[in-house]
Design a protein around this motif. Structure first.
Motif, PDB file in Angstrom:
ATOM      1  N   GLU A   1    -106.669  55.238 -27.113  1.00  0.00           N
ATOM      2  CA  GLU A   1    -107.369  54.106 -27.762  1.00  0.00           C
ATOM      3  C   GLU A   1    -108.771  53.933 -27.181  1.00  0.00           C
ATOM      4  OE1 GLU A   1    -104.640  50.447 -28.498  1.00  0.00           O
ATOM      5  OE2 GLU A   1    -103.589  51.705 -27.026  1.00  0.00           O
ATOM      6  N   LEU A   2    -108.891  54.073 -25.850  1.00  0.00           N
ATOM      7  CA  LEU A   2    -110.210  53.909 -25.225  1.00  0.00           C
ATOM      8  C   LEU A   2    -111.173  55.002 -25.703  1.00  0.00           C
ATOM      9  CD1 LEU A   2    -109.288  53.038 -21.507  1.00  0.00           C
ATOM     10  CD2 LEU A   2    -109.868  51.465 -23.342  1.00  0.00           C
ATOM     11  N   ARG A   3    -110.630  56.224 -25.813  1.00  0.00           N
ATOM     12  CA  ARG A   3    -111.477  57.353 -26.259  1.00  0.00           C
ATOM     13  C   ARG A   3    -112.009  57.136 -27.659  1.00  0.00           C
ATOM     14  NH1 ARG A   3    -108.598  62.569 -23.839  1.00  0.00           N
ATOM     15  NH2 ARG A   3    -109.941  62.748 -22.033  1.00  0.00           N
ATOM     16  N   GLN A   4    -111.197  56.459 -28.484  1.00  0.00           N
ATOM     17  CA  GLN A   4    -111.597  56.262 -29.888  1.00  0.00           C
ATOM     18  C   GLN A   4    -112.611  55.133 -30.048  1.00  0.00           C
ATOM     19  OE1 GLN A   4    -107.695  55.817 -31.460  1.00  0.00           O
ATOM     20  NE2 GLN A   4    -107.496  57.974 -32.021  1.00  0.00           N
ATOM     21  N   ASN A   5    -112.886  54.402 -28.962  1.00  0.00           N
ATOM     22  CA  ASN A   5    -113.837  53.287 -29.049  1.00  0.00           C
ATOM     23  C   ASN A   5    -115.262  53.834 -29.199  1.00  0.00           C
ATOM     24  OD1 ASN A   5    -115.536  50.984 -28.223  1.00  0.00           O
ATOM     25  ND2 ASN A   5    -113.543  50.034 -27.806  1.00  0.00           N
ATOM     26  N   SER A   6    -116.033  53.201 -30.083  1.00  0.00           N
ATOM     27  CA  SER A   6    -117.385  53.726 -30.344  1.00  0.00           C
ATOM     28  C   SER A   6    -118.353  53.418 -29.195  1.00  0.00           C
ATOM     29  CB  SER A   6    -117.915  53.157 -31.661  1.00  0.00           C
ATOM     30  OG  SER A   6    -117.866  51.737 -31.562  1.00  0.00           O
ATOM     31  N   ASP A   7    -117.980  52.500 -28.314  1.00  0.00           N
ATOM     32  CA  ASP A   7    -118.846  52.181 -27.162  1.00  0.00           C
ATOM     33  C   ASP A   7    -118.754  53.330 -26.139  1.00  0.00           C
ATOM     34  OD1 ASP A   7    -119.776  51.282 -24.666  1.00  0.00           O
ATOM     35  OD2 ASP A   7    -119.342  49.188 -25.181  1.00  0.00           O
ATOM     36  N   PRO A   8    -119.880  54.016 -25.855  1.00  0.00           N
ATOM     37  CA  PRO A   8    -119.808  55.197 -24.981  1.00  0.00           C
ATOM     38  C   PRO A   8    -119.321  54.864 -23.566  1.00  0.00           C
ATOM     39  CG  PRO A   8    -122.098  54.673 -25.559  1.00  0.00           C
ATOM     40  CD  PRO A   8    -121.232  53.766 -26.374  1.00  0.00           C
ATOM     41  N   GLU A   9    -119.554  53.629 -23.093  1.00  0.00           N
ATOM     42  CA  GLU A   9    -119.073  53.262 -21.748  1.00  0.00           C
ATOM     43  C   GLU A   9    -117.548  53.233 -21.708  1.00  0.00           C
ATOM     44  OE1 GLU A   9    -122.039  50.634 -19.039  1.00  0.00           O
ATOM     45  OE2 GLU A   9    -120.802  49.551 -20.480  1.00  0.00           O
ATOM     46  N   ILE A  10    -116.963  52.764 -22.793  1.00  0.00           N
ATOM     47  CA  ILE A  10    -115.487  52.670 -22.839  1.00  0.00           C
ATOM     48  C   ILE A  10    -114.870  54.065 -22.982  1.00  0.00           C
ATOM     49  CG2 ILE A  10    -113.516  51.762 -24.160  1.00  0.00           C
ATOM     50  CD1 ILE A  10    -115.041  49.196 -24.539  1.00  0.00           C
ATOM     51  N   SER A  11    -115.447  54.904 -23.822  1.00  0.00           N
ATOM     52  CA  SER A  11    -114.861  56.250 -23.946  1.00  0.00           C
ATOM     53  C   SER A  11    -115.083  57.051 -22.664  1.00  0.00           C
ATOM     54  CB  SER A  11    -115.368  56.977 -25.194  1.00  0.00           C
ATOM     55  OG  SER A  11    -116.758  56.984 -25.204  1.00  0.00           O
ATOM     56  N   ALA A  12    -116.195  56.796 -21.951  1.00  0.00           N
ATOM     57  CA  ALA A  12    -116.423  57.501 -20.673  1.00  0.00           C
ATOM     58  C   ALA A  12    -115.363  57.067 -19.651  1.00  0.00           C
ATOM     59  CB  ALA A  12    -117.822  57.211 -20.139  1.00  0.00           C
ATOM     60  N   LEU A  13    -114.942  55.827 -19.732  1.00  0.00           N
ATOM     61  CA  LEU A  13    -113.913  55.341 -18.805  1.00  0.00           C
ATOM     62  C   LEU A  13    -112.582  56.079 -19.056  1.00  0.00           C
ATOM     63  CD1 LEU A  13    -113.027  53.338 -16.623  1.00  0.00           C
ATOM     64  CD2 LEU A  13    -112.329  51.831 -18.476  1.00  0.00           C
ATOM     65  N   ALA A  14    -112.286  56.316 -20.333  1.00  0.00           N
ATOM     66  CA  ALA A  14    -111.074  57.080 -20.655  1.00  0.00           C
ATOM     67  C   ALA A  14    -111.140  58.451 -19.989  1.00  0.00           C
ATOM     68  CB  ALA A  14    -110.935  57.237 -22.169  1.00  0.00           C
ATOM     69  N   ASP A  15    -112.291  59.092 -20.036  1.00  0.00           N
ATOM     70  CA  ASP A  15    -112.443  60.419 -19.412  1.00  0.00           C
ATOM     71  C   ASP A  15    -112.265  60.320 -17.903  1.00  0.00           C
ATOM     72  OD1 ASP A  15    -112.901  61.410 -21.889  1.00  0.00           O
ATOM     73  OD2 ASP A  15    -115.091  61.432 -21.698  1.00  0.00           O
ATOM     74  N   TYR A  16    -112.783  59.245 -17.312  1.00  0.00           N
ATOM     75  CA  TYR A  16    -112.651  59.070 -15.860  1.00  0.00           C
ATOM     76  C   TYR A  16    -111.165  58.977 -15.482  1.00  0.00           C
ATOM     77  CZ  TYR A  16    -112.704  57.189 -11.190  1.00  0.00           C
ATOM     78  OH  TYR A  16    -112.462  57.026  -9.848  1.00  0.00           O
ATOM     79  N   VAL A  17    -110.414  58.161 -16.190  1.00  0.00           N
ATOM     80  CA  VAL A  17    -109.001  57.964 -15.858  1.00  0.00           C
ATOM     81  C   VAL A  17    -108.218  59.265 -16.094  1.00  0.00           C
ATOM     82  CG1 VAL A  17    -106.895  56.639 -16.389  1.00  0.00           C
ATOM     83  CG2 VAL A  17    -109.116  55.494 -16.335  1.00  0.00           C
ATOM     84  N   TYR A  18    -108.534  59.938 -17.187  1.00  0.00           N
ATOM     85  CA  TYR A  18    -107.880  61.218 -17.486  1.00  0.00           C
ATOM     86  C   TYR A  18    -108.066  62.179 -16.308  1.00  0.00           C
ATOM     87  CZ  TYR A  18    -106.955  65.668 -19.793  1.00  0.00           C
ATOM     88  OH  TYR A  18    -106.449  66.905 -20.119  1.00  0.00           O
ATOM     89  N   GLU A  19    -109.303  62.290 -15.841  1.00  0.00           N
ATOM     90  CA  GLU A  19    -109.647  63.251 -14.792  1.00  0.00           C
ATOM     91  C   GLU A  19    -109.108  62.841 -13.415  1.00  0.00           C
ATOM     92  OE1 GLU A  19    -111.040  66.109 -15.313  1.00  0.00           O
ATOM     93  OE2 GLU A  19    -111.270  66.621 -13.178  1.00  0.00           O
ATOM     94  N   HIS A  20    -109.209  61.565 -13.073  1.00  0.00           N
ATOM     95  CA  HIS A  20    -108.895  61.139 -11.700  1.00  0.00           C
ATOM     96  C   HIS A  20    -107.460  60.685 -11.488  1.00  0.00           C
ATOM     97  CE1 HIS A  20    -113.252  61.142 -11.665  1.00  0.00           C
ATOM     98  NE2 HIS A  20    -113.154  61.322 -10.360  1.00  0.00           N
ATOM     99  N   VAL A  21    -106.778  60.325 -12.561  1.00  0.00           N
ATOM    100  CA  VAL A  21    -105.417  59.817 -12.386  1.00  0.00           C
ATOM    101  C   VAL A  21    -104.393  60.735 -13.054  1.00  0.00           C
ATOM    102  CG1 VAL A  21    -103.849  57.875 -12.851  1.00  0.00           C
ATOM    103  CG2 VAL A  21    -106.233  57.437 -12.251  1.00  0.00           C
ATOM    104  N   PHE A  22    -104.764  61.331 -14.166  1.00  0.00           N
ATOM    105  CA  PHE A  22    -103.741  61.984 -14.995  1.00  0.00           C
ATOM    106  C   PHE A  22    -103.679  63.508 -14.881  1.00  0.00           C
ATOM    107  CE2 PHE A  22    -102.580  63.973 -19.033  1.00  0.00           C
ATOM    108  CZ  PHE A  22    -101.249  63.603 -19.069  1.00  0.00           C
ATOM    109  N   VAL A  23    -104.795  64.179 -15.156  1.00  0.00           N
ATOM    110  CA  VAL A  23    -104.675  65.604 -15.495  1.00  0.00           C
ATOM    111  C   VAL A  23    -104.218  66.484 -14.325  1.00  0.00           C
ATOM    112  CG1 VAL A  23    -107.130  66.275 -15.231  1.00  0.00           C
ATOM    113  CG2 VAL A  23    -105.653  67.483 -16.842  1.00  0.00           C
ATOM    114  N   HIS A  24    -104.787  66.293 -13.146  1.00  0.00           N
ATOM    115  CA  HIS A  24    -104.422  67.174 -12.021  1.00  0.00           C
ATOM    116  C   HIS A  24    -102.992  66.894 -11.560  1.00  0.00           C
ATOM    117  CE1 HIS A  24    -108.516  68.575 -11.844  1.00  0.00           C
ATOM    118  NE2 HIS A  24    -108.897  67.317 -11.948  1.00  0.00           N
TER     119      HIS A  24
END
Ligand SMILES: Cc1cc2nc3c(=O)[nH]c(=O)nc-3n(C[C@H](O)[C@H](O)[C@H](O)COP(=O)(O)OP(=O)(O)OC[C@H]3O[C@@H](n4cnc5c(N)ncnc54)[C@H](O)[C@@H]3O)c2cc1C
Length: 389
Positions: free
Chosen positions: A139-162
């Protein structure tokens, strides 16, 4: 000679023990066969050499919204009030380390981005989605606000993917997008890992709770017995100790093993638990710390925080390393690897079992799925109540 019991239960974990007790109370004579030298299945706990209460097969925290299950288990234990809190431990840009709550929440935001910037982002998120909401990174990634979608990427990278790659041995492109989509950001200061109504630890441990559950005049337990040396499944039905067995068989072991791996083994992930006892009161200040970016292990658990045990000058921790299950003797198949191919393989074993009316597959191994403790206890109660009718 006729078998001196009405029901055979294979396995003394949650599935087997809950079912066995409920059937015994329904008037059935129940025999439980357990391969390990102890009851409680993977929830087994014991004192280690240092006198610390440890969970031999990984940390188990009880939590549920199911009042029936909670009340039923409460007949066999009192509870220690324990609310599990987990932090992610990650390297920061200055060569130090950062810790913040997971699931990622408003406190995590302020730790990751600084108090002021974190607060501003938090307010922006709450304005968009509402306070106390769990919003997925999809849902965050789909937000048109670039700050919110960037936050989704941060959480993906730092909490989830590794973390997920370590846990499942996967490359990022292999990770199921549906799982990724479900990773939540919690717009709250509530840093508890679970929000369930009932949370806690059996006051004296899981093993005493199981021992009490299995203590009933209609119930006998044999430990250190591989049921598959006594139980044979043929097209005509089931035999126990060489005799036709017309009673119910509750089987909670591996489905593939029951049918001698006829269609090939079902794949699992296993875990290497490395326990260390340290000469200090407290190692990490939390029950569990997840290593979401680096280190080979996924997480470290320090048992004293879970159990509330006071033992000055000593603490035991466990590091978890995840790897593919090779089917060898010392390994435990912990997590079914759920995907369409493996589900199709399981369905073939399930069809064999379904052809035998008195054979019931129950539990995380027999049903090839992940169950939390409350969920399997609920399933076991439902099956036993059905058989008691
Ligand atoms: C690392 C880890 C952490 C977990 N943490 C939590 C948590 O915090 N909270 C939570 O709610 N859930 C947790 N779980 C899930 C929990 O462990 C399961 O819900 C529970 O173990 C399922 O019970 P079960 O009876 O199906 O399986 P098990 O506990 O595996 O019991 C099956 C039993 O059958 C026996 N058996 C198998 N084959 C045979 C045979 N041929 N003959 C005789 N005996 C046999 C086995 O030895 C075993 O004792 C966790 C799981 C893991 C792997």
């Amino acid at each position: 000679m006729q078998n001196p019991f009405d029901v055979l239960v294979v396995g003394a974990g949650y599935a087997g023990s809950v079912c066995a007790r409920c059937l015994a109370e329904g008037g059935k004579r129940v025999r439980v066969l357990e391969r390990r030298p102890h009851v409680a299945g993977n929830a087994y706990d014991r004192l280690d050499e240092a006198g610390v209460l440890i969970h031999q097969y990984g940390p188990h925290i009880f939590h549920t919204n199911d009042q029936k299950v909670y009340d039923w288990l409460s007949r066999f234990t009192q509870w220690r009030d324990y609310q599990h809190r987990v932090v992610a431990d990650i390297p920061d840009e200055q060569g130090g380390r950062l810790r913040y709550p997971v699931p990622f929440n408003l406190t995590s935001l302020e730790t990751a981005f600084g108090a002021e910037e974190g607060k501003r982002l938090g307010e922006k998120l709450m304005a968009a989605y509402g306070a106390e909401k769990k919003v997925t990174i999809l849902e965050l990634r789909q937000n048109s606000d670039p700050e919110i979608s960037a936050l989704a990427d941060y959480v993906y990278e730092h909490v989830f993917v590794h973390y997920t790659m370590k846990q499942w041995g996967q490359k990022p492109e292999d990770i199921d997008p549906n799982t990724t989509a479900r990773v939540p950001v919690f717009l709250s200061r509530d840093d508890r890992y679970f929000q369930d109504t009932y949370q806690g630890m059996p006051l004296k441990g899981y093993t005493p709770m199981f021992e009490k559950m299995l203590c009933h005049p209609n119930l006998t337990v044999e430990l250190g017995v591989d049921a598959l040396e006594r139980l044979k499944v043929t097209e005509g039905g089931v035999t126990v100790d060489g005799e036709n067995f017309p009673g119910a068989v509750i089987y909670t072991g591996q489905a593939d093993e029951l049918f001698t791996f006829r269609y090939g083994p079902l794949p699992y992930r296993t875990l290497d638990f490395r326990f260390e006892t340290l000469p200090q009161d407290d190692f990490q200040g939390y029950g569990t710390v997840n290593y979401t970016v680096d280190q080979d292990y996924t997480r470290i658990t320090e048992f004293k925080h879970l159990t509330g045990q006071t033992l000055p000058g000593k603490t035991t921790i466990v590091k978890e390393y995840s790897k593919a299950y090779g089917g060898i003797l010392e390994e435990v198949p912990y997590y079914a690897i759920i995907n369409p191919e493996n589900n199709a393989l399981y369905a073939k074993y399930k069809a064999l079992a379904d052809a035998i009316p008195n054979l019931h597959l129950l539990g995380r191994l027999a049903e090839y799925k992940y169950y939390n403790m409350d969920a399997i206890a609920g399933r076991a109660l439902a099956l036993a109540e059905e058989l008691n009718k």
